[in-house]
Design a protein around this motif. Structure first.
Motif, mmCIF file in Angstrom:
data_model
loop_
_atom_site.group_PDB
_atom_site.id
_atom_site.type_symbol
_atom_site.label_atom_id
_atom_site.label_comp_id
_atom_site.label_asym_id
_atom_site.label_seq_id
_atom_site.Cartn_x
_atom_site.Cartn_y
_atom_site.Cartn_z
ATOM 1 N N UNK A 112 0.763 -1.415 0.196
ATOM 2 C CA UNK A 112 -0.458 -0.055 -0.498
ATOM 3 C C UNK A 112 1.028 1.526 0.084
ATOM 4 N N UNK A 113 0.924 2.029 -0.989
ATOM 5 C CA UNK A 113 1.827 3.830 -1.061
ATOM 6 C C UNK A 113 0.951 4.261 -0.184
ATOM 7 N N UNK A 114 -0.451 4.376 -0.194
ATOM 8 C CA UNK A 114 -1.486 5.419 0.318
ATOM 9 C C UNK A 114 -2.318 4.862 0.745
ATOM 10 N N UNK A 115 -3.120 5.587 1.614
ATOM 11 C CA UNK A 115 -4.869 5.058 1.681
ATOM 12 C C UNK A 115 -5.716 5.115 0.577
ATOM 13 N N UNK A 116 -4.796 6.440 -0.366
ATOM 14 C CA UNK A 116 -5.792 7.185 -1.375
ATOM 15 C C UNK A 116 -5.943 5.620 -2.437
ATOM 16 N N UNK A 117 -4.964 4.643 -2.757
ATOM 17 C CA UNK A 117 -5.352 3.275 -3.397
ATOM 18 C C UNK A 117 -6.387 2.034 -3.088
ATOM 19 N N UNK A 118 -6.253 2.361 -1.698
ATOM 20 C CA UNK A 118 -7.820 1.858 -0.965
ATOM 21 C C UNK A 118 -8.858 2.287 -1.087
ATOM 22 N N UNK A 119 -8.569 3.422 -1.046
ATOM 23 C CA UNK A 119 -10.252 4.026 -1.861
ATOM 24 C C UNK A 119 -10.718 4.115 -3.072
ATOM 25 N N UNK A 120 -9.801 3.397 -3.684
ATOM 26 C CA UNK A 120 -9.958 3.806 -5.248
ATOM 27 C C UNK A 120 -10.428 2.741 -5.499
ATOM 28 N N UNK A 121 -9.518 1.586 -4.802
ATOM 29 C CA UNK A 121 -10.097 -0.015 -5.339
ATOM 30 C C UNK A 121 -10.731 -0.544 -4.315
ATOM 31 N N UNK A 122 -11.318 0.270 -3.719
ATOM 32 C CA UNK A 122 -12.967 -0.358 -3.235
ATOM 33 C C UNK A 122 -13.919 0.524 -3.957
ATOM 34 N N UNK A 123 -13.853 1.487 -4.259
ATOM 35 C CA UNK A 123 -14.567 2.520 -5.440
ATOM 36 C C UNK A 123 -14.662 1.685 -5.821
ATOM 37 N N UNK A 124 -13.993 1.325 -7.360
ATOM 38 C CA UNK A 124 -13.864 0.741 -7.749
ATOM 39 C C UNK A 124 -15.078 -0.768 -8.254
ATOM 40 N N UNK A 179 -25.609 -4.650 -4.752
ATOM 41 C CA UNK A 179 -25.048 -4.012 -4.182
ATOM 42 C C UNK A 179 -23.725 -4.590 -4.097
ATOM 43 N N UNK A 180 -22.884 -4.146 -3.194
ATOM 44 C CA UNK A 180 -21.739 -4.935 -2.474
ATOM 45 C C UNK A 180 -21.025 -3.533 -1.538
ATOM 46 N N UNK A 181 -20.246 -4.227 -0.124
ATOM 47 C CA UNK A 181 -19.870 -3.496 0.773
ATOM 48 C C UNK A 181 -18.694 -3.851 0.440
ATOM 49 N N UNK A 182 -17.673 -2.715 1.870
ATOM 50 C CA UNK A 182 -16.322 -2.678 1.491
ATOM 51 C C UNK A 182 -15.539 -1.920 2.864
ATOM 52 N N UNK A 183 -15.857 -3.510 3.638
ATOM 53 C CA UNK A 183 -14.442 -2.885 5.145
ATOM 54 C C UNK A 183 -12.720 -2.903 4.223
ATOM 55 N N UNK A 184 -12.384 -2.008 4.834
ATOM 56 C CA UNK A 184 -10.921 -2.096 4.719
ATOM 57 C C UNK A 184 -9.818 -1.994 5.801
ATOM 58 N N UNK A 185 -8.994 -2.622 6.125
ATOM 59 C CA UNK A 185 -7.661 -2.482 6.588
ATOM 60 C C UNK A 185 -6.100 -2.070 6.260
ATOM 61 N N UNK A 186 -5.317 -1.501 7.330
ATOM 62 C CA UNK A 186 -4.204 -1.859 6.398
ATOM 63 C C UNK A 186 -3.034 -2.799 7.910
ATOM 64 N N UNK A 187 -1.532 -2.631 7.791
ATOM 65 C CA UNK A 187 -0.783 -3.131 8.748
ATOM 66 C C UNK A 187 0.274 -1.771 8.149
ATOM 67 N N UNK A 188 0.443 -2.125 9.279
ATOM 68 C CA UNK A 188 0.693 -2.661 10.889
ATOM 69 C C UNK A 188 -0.013 -1.946 12.074
ATOM 70 N N UNK A 189 -0.615 -0.398 11.390
ATOM 71 C CA UNK A 189 -1.658 0.479 12.247
ATOM 72 C C UNK A 189 -3.127 -0.923 12.549
ATOM 73 N N UNK A 190 -3.704 -1.344 11.551
ATOM 74 C CA UNK A 190 -5.298 -2.183 11.877
ATOM 75 C C UNK A 190 -4.947 -3.028 12.010
ATOM 76 N N UNK A 191 -3.273 -4.147 12.664
ATOM 77 C CA UNK A 191 -3.508 -5.417 13.032
ATOM 78 C C UNK A 191 -1.803 -5.734 12.271
ATOM 79 N N UNK A 192 -1.071 -6.043 13.333
ATOM 80 C CA UNK A 192 -0.167 -6.495 12.737
ATOM 81 C C UNK A 192 0.185 -8.205 12.716
ATOM 82 N N UNK A 193 -0.699 -9.369 12.929
ATOM 83 C CA UNK A 193 -0.755 -10.260 12.450
ATOM 84 C C UNK A 193 -2.024 -10.476 11.348
#
Length: 786
Positions: free
Chosen positions: A448-460, A479-493
């Motif tokens: 993940x380079x930045x959080x915008x990448x996750x937002x763009x992919x989720x919107x797509x 429709x579809x709903x998306x929840x996202x998380x990034x390491x290590x801030x949101x989980x180390x494992x």
């Protein structure tokens, strides 16, 4: 082959079986013991003639030497016994030989021992007879004869220790009687030691005989098994033998080998094995790894087993399994290899299929949960120590359950396959997508380079999955709903990252779906609070901590109480009062709403029996209760136990009952109406309102939500128009209307003017305890006089 292999037992077990067969004192239960027994008697029969001849010679010797000192009558009787015993033995031996010593049992061995015992007793009797009549010189002559008799008997009975002991022990007893004088003690000791030595020698020989014969049986059976295996390899459909010479060329080509290769044996004879197996790849030199391994083993002249390699057969790739060992002559000269081959193509394809099923979802072809987890583990390991690291998206389809319920699971499966294709197109880069289960999918973003990448992919993803689907003759929309998380801030494992994405997805679904939510730390706290609330609610249901309050429903014109609505409330011993808006959604999610609803129904019916006969009780019913096949029975049971008339019970349902197009819920409502129970449509106009609802079920009452009442009191045109339309519709369909949430006199006057027949709200009374509710009516005695 299976029956023969059962006979091959361990050496110690073989020896125990042989010893049991050797003694003849127990029944023989296995083939090894039977064959040892047959060998014992066969060996004894082969030297029986020596014993019989020695008996006749001894008979002649006795008559020649001892006739002057022994009674002719006694000698005649003894001779008759010896001759008779010998003849019986000869007849028994001949009968066994005629039967080829087959089908023998331990009883035959004991019979043989009985014959030996009779002979031993007869010779012991001879010793006793001569000893009392002869002199010392004659006793020595008798001892010489007896020693020869015992030696011949020991030789002939050596393989049968039972017979040897039966013959020698009476002879030993006879020796004690023959040397009975005190001065003959040394002779007695010498003769006894000699006889015992013969007996011990017989036992040792018999044991060695049994052990050697058991070993021979084992070797013979192993040889039979090997021969059988060789025949199966030659004649079977999947295994065959092969061998090479010292130059690694095929020799002695078996028919099965040639048939498997699709060639004549002559075409294979003398050809290099590796070249034949390589096929067309021999020219290019690009061999499979298994073929390289085979060539190395052949070159180093070492054994190998279970070597699997691809082989070209008639232009088709087959998989063979090879095992072989080097051959040497008696001088150690290398002769080549001999081995076994089998076609394992079917097993290989089956194993590949099983491996694929273990890692890929069979419906969509996407990686399954475990494969997705492996990809996430690798991504987290590769980005460990970087911030941000990798990302994980949890995707859930909206309104998918409605499609499964209305059009069937087959249509739902086809829809999921199309969803998977769209996900593959979107995640065509470094992203790794897979199916978690049901209508849930996951996407691993390795870096993940930045959080915008996750937002763009989720919107797509939401945009692509929300486009219409053509499945058979149906145009479907989900429709579809998306929840996202990034390491290590949101989980180390991996587990914690997936949990964080799941919580974010839960929030997206909770907010209506069709959107993306990123994980926030407070989501975990909310989830934990929800979990603790569920545990407390289960305990409250078990410990009867819930209670029911009753809010009056009055006539809009006269203000007379027409009924009450039963409202469940919860006061926790530590947390205090908990709002229904907080615990009811938890109860629905935890599937506790059905038992809670049934308890409220029974409690309210029992309380309504204390009110006047014209006062109704209204109870809210969830969609989950209506889909329960036993709900109608529960309602009938509550009425029967309380004694309440069906006309006095009103069940309130919301528009959510009709959302899943569930015909079962509609049938339940019709059954309730058939029982005489009143039906009320609650919160009409606040959800996915449709006039079609009113045509499907004959409701008695439509309840207008408080939001319209408040709007109308403020002269909002839309609210006024909606209330007028609902009242007009209800009147035309023979229904009544109840305005909810009336709190002021202005609101009461307004709903009267708009035509609402019944009113409910704080203006007439808040939800009250059962004792306060019954206090609104005159005592029973006054009601009776009235």
């Amino acid at each position: 082959m299976g029956s023969n292999s059962n006979h091959i037992v361990e050496p110690d077990r073989q020896e125990r079986a042989s010893l049991r067969a050797m003694t003849g004192l127990c029944q023989v239960s296995d083939d090894v013991g039977t064959r040892v027994l047959e060998a014992q008697l066969r060996t004894a029969d082969s030297v029986a003639l020596l014993r019989q001849v020695m008996n006749l010679c001894g008979l002649v010797f006795i008559w020649q030497v001892f006739t002057h000192c022994c009674s002719p009558v006694m000698l005649g009787l003894w001779s008759a016994g010896l001759i008779g015993c010998t003849l019986v033995g000869v007849l028994m031996d001949r009968a066994r030989r005629n039967a080829n010593n087959s089908g023998l049992t331990s009883r035959d061995l004991r019979r043989h021992g009985l014959g030996a015992l009779l002979q031993g007793i007869i010779w012991a009797g001879c010793m006793m007879l001569v000893a009392h009549a002869g002199e010392t010189e004659e006793l020595v002559a008798l001892w010489t004869l007896i020693s020869c008799i015992m030696v011949c008997g020991a030789i002939s009975y050596a393989a049968t220790p039972l017979s040897a002991a039966a013959f020698l022990l009476p002879c030993i007893a006879g020796l004690f009687g023959m040397f009975h004088d005190g001065g003959q003690l040394p002779l007695r000791a010498l003769a006894t030691s000699y006889a015992l030595s013969l007996l011990i020698g017989c036992v040792i020989y018999a044991r060695t005989f049994a052990r050697q014969h058991s070993t021979s049986v084992q070797l013979e059976e192993k040889s039979e098994v090997v021969s059988l295996l060789l025949r199966e390899y030659e004649g079977g459909g999947s295994d065959w033998l092969w061998q090479t010479d010292s130059l690694r060329r095929i020799s002695s080509v078996s028919t099965r080998f040639a048939e498997t290769m699709g060639l004549d044996p002559a075409q294979l004879e003398g050809e290099p094995l590796v070249q034949i197996l390589a096929g067309s790849s021999w020219e290019s030199g690009r061999f499979a790894a298994g073929l390289h391994s085979l060539a190395d083993h052949l070159k180093r002249r070492e054994s190998f087993s279970n070597l699997v390699l691809p082989v070209e057969v008639k232009g088709e790739t087959r998989w063979w399994e090879l095992s072989a060992s080097p051959r040497h002559d008696e001088n150690g000269l290398f002769l080549g290899f001999r081995g076994v081959a089998s076609d394992v193509t079917a097993q290989r394809e089956s194993a590949d299929k099983i491996a694929r099923l273990a890692r890929f979802d069979p419906l969509t072809g996407l990686p399954n949960r475990s494969h997705l987890r492996e990809a996430l583990d690798k991504a987290m390991a590769a980005t460990r120590g970087r911030t941000p690291g990798c990302g994980f998206l949890m995707i859930d389809l909206d309104r998918f359950k409605a499609i499964n319920d209305t059009l069937g699971h087959q249509t739902g499966d086809k829809l999921l396959s199309q969803v998977a294709r769209r996900l593959r197109q979107i995640c065509s880069g470094p992203e790794f997508c897979g199916r978690i289960g049901g209508d849930e999918f996951g996407v691993v973003i390795p870096t993940v380079s930045d959080s915008h990448r996750i937002e763009q992919l989720s919107s797509a993803i939401i945009s692509a999955l929300s486009a219409p689907y053509q499945v058979d003759q149906h145009m479907l929309y989900v429709g579809a709903s998306v929840g996202s998380a990034m390491s290590p801030m949101d989980g180390g494992e991996s587990e914690s990252l997936i949990r964080s994405a799941d919580l974010a997805l839960y929030r997206a679904k909770d907010e209506g779906g069709g959107l993306h939510c990123a994980y926030e730390p407070q989501l975990h706290a909310k989830a934990e609070e929800r979990r603790l609330l569920e545990l407390a609610l289960r305990e409250a249901l078990a410990k009867d901590q819930l209670h029911v309050l009753y809010q009056p429903v009055v006539d809009a014109t006269s203000g007379r109480v027409l009924g009450f609505e039963a409202l469940v409330r919860w006061t926790h011993p530590e947390m205090g009062p908990i709002s229904p808006a907080k615990f009811v959604p938890v109860a629905e999610e935890a599937r506790l709403i059905a038992p809670i609803g049934e308890w409220v129904l029974r409690t309210a019916c029992m309380e309504a029996m204390r009110w006047p006969d014209d006062v109704r009780i209204a109870v809210n019913v969830s969609a989950e209760q209506l889909t329960n096949p036993s709900f109608v029975s529960a309602v009938v049971s509550a009425l029967a136990q309380s004694g309440l008339e069906a006309r006095r019970l009103e069940l309130e349902v919301t528009e959510s009952v009709f959302m899943n197009e569930d015909a079962g819920a509609l049938r339940v409502l019709d059954q309730l109406l058939g029982l005489g129970i009143q039906l009320s449509l609650d919160d009409f106009g606040t959800g996915y309102s449709s006039l079609g609802y009113l045509s499907r079920t004959r409701f008695n009452t439509i309840k207008i939500d408080r939001s319209f009442v408040v709007g109308a009191s403020k002269n909002t045109p839309e609210s006024l128009a909606i209330i007028r339309a609902v009242v007009t519709l209800a009147d035309s369909l023979g229904m009544t209307t109840t305005a909810e949430g009336v709190e002021t006199e202005v609101e009461l006057e307004m709903v009267r003017q708009l035509g609402c027949k019944k009113v409910q709200g704080y203006y007439f009374g808040r939800p009250m305890a059962a004792q306060d509710a019954i206090g609104l009516f005159p005592p029973p005695q006054e009601r009776a006089r009235a």
